[in-house]
Design a protein around this motif. Sequence first.
Motif, PDB file in Angstrom:
ATOM      1  N   SER A  22       0.913  -1.146   0.064  1.00 52.89           N
ATOM      2  CA  SER A  22       0.045   0.058  -0.170  1.00 52.89           C
ATOM      3  C   SER A  22       1.030   1.396  -0.013  1.00 52.89           C
ATOM      4  N   VAL A  23       0.444   2.217  -0.656  1.00 46.32           N
ATOM      5  CA  VAL A  23       0.770   3.629  -0.638  1.00 46.32           C
ATOM      6  C   VAL A  23       0.322   4.228   0.648  1.00 46.32           C
ATOM      7  N   SER A  24       0.781   5.085   1.287  1.00 49.21           N
ATOM      8  CA  SER A  24       0.310   5.708   2.483  1.00 49.21           C
ATOM      9  C   SER A  24      -0.929   6.549   2.124  1.00 49.21           C
ATOM     10  N   LEU A  25      -1.840   6.583   2.940  1.00 42.97           N
ATOM     11  CA  LEU A  25      -3.073   7.284   2.759  1.00 42.97           C
ATOM     12  C   LEU A  25      -2.700   8.594   2.434  1.00 42.97           C
ATOM     13  N   HIS A  26      -1.816   9.613   3.062  1.00 41.77           N
ATOM     14  CA  HIS A  26      -1.655  10.802   2.829  1.00 41.77           C
ATOM     15  C   HIS A  26      -1.307  10.998   1.290  1.00 41.77           C
ATOM     16  N   GLU A  27      -0.465  10.074   0.880  1.00 39.86           N
ATOM     17  CA  GLU A  27       0.258   9.966  -0.422  1.00 39.86           C
ATOM     18  C   GLU A  27      -1.122   9.614  -1.414  1.00 39.86           C
ATOM     19  N   ILE A  28      -1.839   8.636  -1.146  1.00 42.02           N
ATOM     20  CA  ILE A  28      -2.906   8.402  -2.065  1.00 42.02           C
ATOM     21  C   ILE A  28      -3.976   9.549  -2.226  1.00 42.02           C
ATOM     22  N   THR A  29      -4.336  10.199  -1.145  1.00 49.01           N
ATOM     23  CA  THR A  29      -5.059  11.430  -1.155  1.00 49.01           C
ATOM     24  C   THR A  29      -4.409  12.536  -2.369  1.00 49.01           C
ATOM     25  N   ARG A  30      -3.032  12.555  -2.201  1.00 46.78           N
ATOM     26  CA  ARG A  30      -2.276  13.630  -2.850  1.00 46.78           C
ATOM     27  C   ARG A  30      -2.298  13.236  -4.496  1.00 46.78           C
ATOM     28  N   ILE A  31      -2.020  12.024  -4.547  1.00 49.87           N
ATOM     29  CA  ILE A  31      -1.986  11.326  -6.078  1.00 49.87           C
ATOM     30  C   ILE A  31      -3.299  11.722  -6.546  1.00 49.87           C
ATOM     31  N   VAL A  32      -4.532  11.020  -5.977  1.00 51.29           N
ATOM     32  CA  VAL A  32      -5.871  11.364  -6.520  1.00 51.29           C
ATOM     33  C   VAL A  32      -6.038  12.834  -6.903  1.00 51.29           C
ATOM     34  N   ALA A  33      -5.721  13.769  -6.072  1.00 50.76           N
ATOM     35  CA  ALA A  33      -5.924  15.119  -6.268  1.00 50.76           C
ATOM     36  C   ALA A  33      -5.375  15.569  -7.461  1.00 50.76           C
ATOM     37  N   THR A  34      -3.768  15.178  -7.583  1.00 54.07           N
ATOM     38  CA  THR A  34      -2.956  15.714  -8.556  1.00 54.07           C
ATOM     39  C   THR A  34      -3.725  15.056  -9.984  1.00 54.07           C
ATOM     40  N   LEU A  35      -3.857  13.812  -9.946  1.00 53.60           N
ATOM     41  CA  LEU A  35      -4.435  13.264 -11.211  1.00 53.60           C
ATOM     42  C   LEU A  35      -5.668  13.725 -11.589  1.00 53.60           C
ATOM     43  N   ARG A  36      -6.502  13.920 -10.938  1.00 56.64           N
ATOM     44  CA  ARG A  36      -7.927  14.592 -10.994  1.00 56.64           C
ATOM     45  C   ARG A  36      -7.801  15.950 -11.526  1.00 56.64           C
ATOM     46  N   SER A  37      -7.064  16.705 -11.460  1.00 51.65           N
ATOM     47  CA  SER A  37      -6.813  18.090 -11.770  1.00 51.65           C
ATOM     48  C   SER A  37      -6.624  18.010 -13.229  1.00 51.65           C
ATOM     49  N   THR A  38      -6.021  16.837 -13.660  1.00 46.30           N
ATOM     50  CA  THR A  38      -5.789  16.899 -15.243  1.00 46.30           C
ATOM     51  C   THR A  38      -6.684  15.754 -15.883  1.00 46.30           C
ATOM     52  N   TYR A  39      -7.219  14.817 -15.291  1.00 46.03           N
ATOM     53  CA  TYR A  39      -8.039  13.630 -15.785  1.00 46.03           C
ATOM     54  C   TYR A  39      -9.005  13.399 -14.702  1.00 46.03           C
ATOM     55  N   PRO A  40      -9.985  14.419 -14.872  1.00 46.63           N
ATOM     56  CA  PRO A  40     -11.292  13.999 -13.802  1.00 46.63           C
ATOM     57  C   PRO A  40     -12.072  12.828 -13.618  1.00 46.63           C
ATOM     58  N   VAL A  41     -11.960  12.290 -14.831  1.00 44.69           N
ATOM     59  CA  VAL A  41     -12.747  10.693 -15.209  1.00 44.69           C
ATOM     60  C   VAL A  41     -11.922   9.642 -15.112  1.00 44.69           C
ATOM     61  N   LYS A  42     -10.641   9.652 -15.060  1.00 44.11           N
ATOM     62  CA  LYS A  42      -9.865   8.459 -15.048  1.00 44.11           C
ATOM     63  C   LYS A  42      -9.912   7.657 -13.815  1.00 44.11           C
ATOM     64  N   PRO A  43     -10.499   6.559 -14.144  1.00 43.63           N
ATOM     65  CA  PRO A  43     -10.565   5.632 -12.835  1.00 43.63           C
ATOM     66  C   PRO A  43      -9.407   5.182 -11.951  1.00 43.63           C
ATOM     67  N   ILE A  44      -9.356   5.412 -10.791  1.00 49.44           N
ATOM     68  CA  ILE A  44      -8.256   5.263  -9.778  1.00 49.44           C
ATOM     69  C   ILE A  44      -8.522   3.975  -8.705  1.00 49.44           C
ATOM     70  N   SER A  45      -7.661   3.242  -8.888  1.00 49.10           N
ATOM     71  CA  SER A  45      -7.738   2.213  -7.708  1.00 49.10           C
ATOM     72  C   SER A  45      -6.542   2.279  -6.616  1.00 49.10           C
ATOM     73  N   ALA A  46      -6.608   1.710  -5.563  1.00 50.07           N
ATOM     74  CA  ALA A  46      -5.367   1.489  -4.648  1.00 50.07           C
ATOM     75  C   ALA A  46      -5.718   0.302  -3.894  1.00 50.07           C
ATOM     76  N   THR A  47      -4.495  -0.147  -3.614  1.00 50.15           N
ATOM     77  CA  THR A  47      -4.601  -1.318  -2.764  1.00 50.15           C
ATOM     78  C   THR A  47      -4.507  -1.051  -1.227  1.00 50.15           C
ATOM     79  N   ILE A  48      -4.911  -2.021  -0.358  1.00 46.36           N
ATOM     80  CA  ILE A  48      -4.880  -1.839   0.902  1.00 46.36           C
ATOM     81  C   ILE A  48      -3.739  -2.259   1.883  1.00 46.36           C
ATOM     82  N   GLY A  49      -2.759  -3.194   1.046  1.00 45.77           N
ATOM     83  CA  GLY A  49      -1.545  -3.787   1.553  1.00 45.77           C
ATOM     84  C   GLY A  49      -1.701  -5.199   1.597  1.00 45.77           C
ATOM     85  N   ASP A  50      -0.592  -5.980   1.693  1.00 44.48           N
ATOM     86  CA  ASP A  50      -0.685  -7.338   1.975  1.00 44.48           C
ATOM     87  C   ASP A  50      -1.228  -7.788   3.226  1.00 44.48           C
ATOM     88  N   VAL A  51      -2.214  -8.264   3.440  1.00 43.03           N
ATOM     89  CA  VAL A  51      -2.928  -8.688   4.724  1.00 43.03           C
ATOM     90  C   VAL A  51      -3.542 -10.102   4.724  1.00 43.03           C
TER      91      VAL A  51
END
Length: 232
Positions: A37-66
């Motif tokens: 998993s990417v850190s929650l803070h970093e996921i939030t930052r990546i989502v905001a950055t990506l959606r500022s340019t690609y607002p409808v691009k689907p984004i997924s994220a993993t929860i880590g190896d559990v």
Amino acid sequence: MTALLASVRSSEEALDAAQAGAELIDLKEPGAGALGSVSLHEITRIVATLRSTYPVKPISATIGDVATDAIDEISARVIEVGNTGVDYVKVGVTPGDSARRCLIELASLPAAVVPVFLCDAGIDVDLTRFAAELGFPGIVFDTAVKDGRTLFDCVDKNRLADCLRAAGAHGAMTGLAGSLGLKQLADIRELAPDIAGFRTALCEGGRGGRLDPAKVSQWAEALHRSAVADAH
């Protein structure tokens, strides 16, 4: 058409992958495991950055190896990752005694969960059908151990075809991943999943290296070329 999912670890890689033709952007940290998993803070930052340019691009994220039987921990992480604003939360599920109980719990959570079946020891078609009947938006088949074996080394192609049909029959998006490369391209085209996911094949220097936009473009073209050929 099979869409290209690119696994990325940073906002720079996410933007590069999107610009190069990846239809779905998947956030994971390859240095932390198969579904690190990417850190929650970093996921939030990546989502905001990506959606500022690609607002409808689907984004997924993993929860880590559990572990699949750590259901309380999985549930808590799903909620945390879902609250970052991603479209889908990916959770690794190992077939076995705890799989069905885990899937039932995942289906009850207030997030768009995509189970990722870790198929190193094979996969059960009945388990896939059970997951599909729970109404998940997608089901992915992947491997946990990154030791050079691919998904097709772990699961017979005909069995994968049966699983894809079982998932698709209930409307779920279907995805294949697991150290896939050019040697598996013909099989991917034949099975025609909705999504094919890659990390190693998109990077310079292997899975832990930097994503290469040129490789993303090459894979997008290779996957889409089969759809163009089929249309003719």
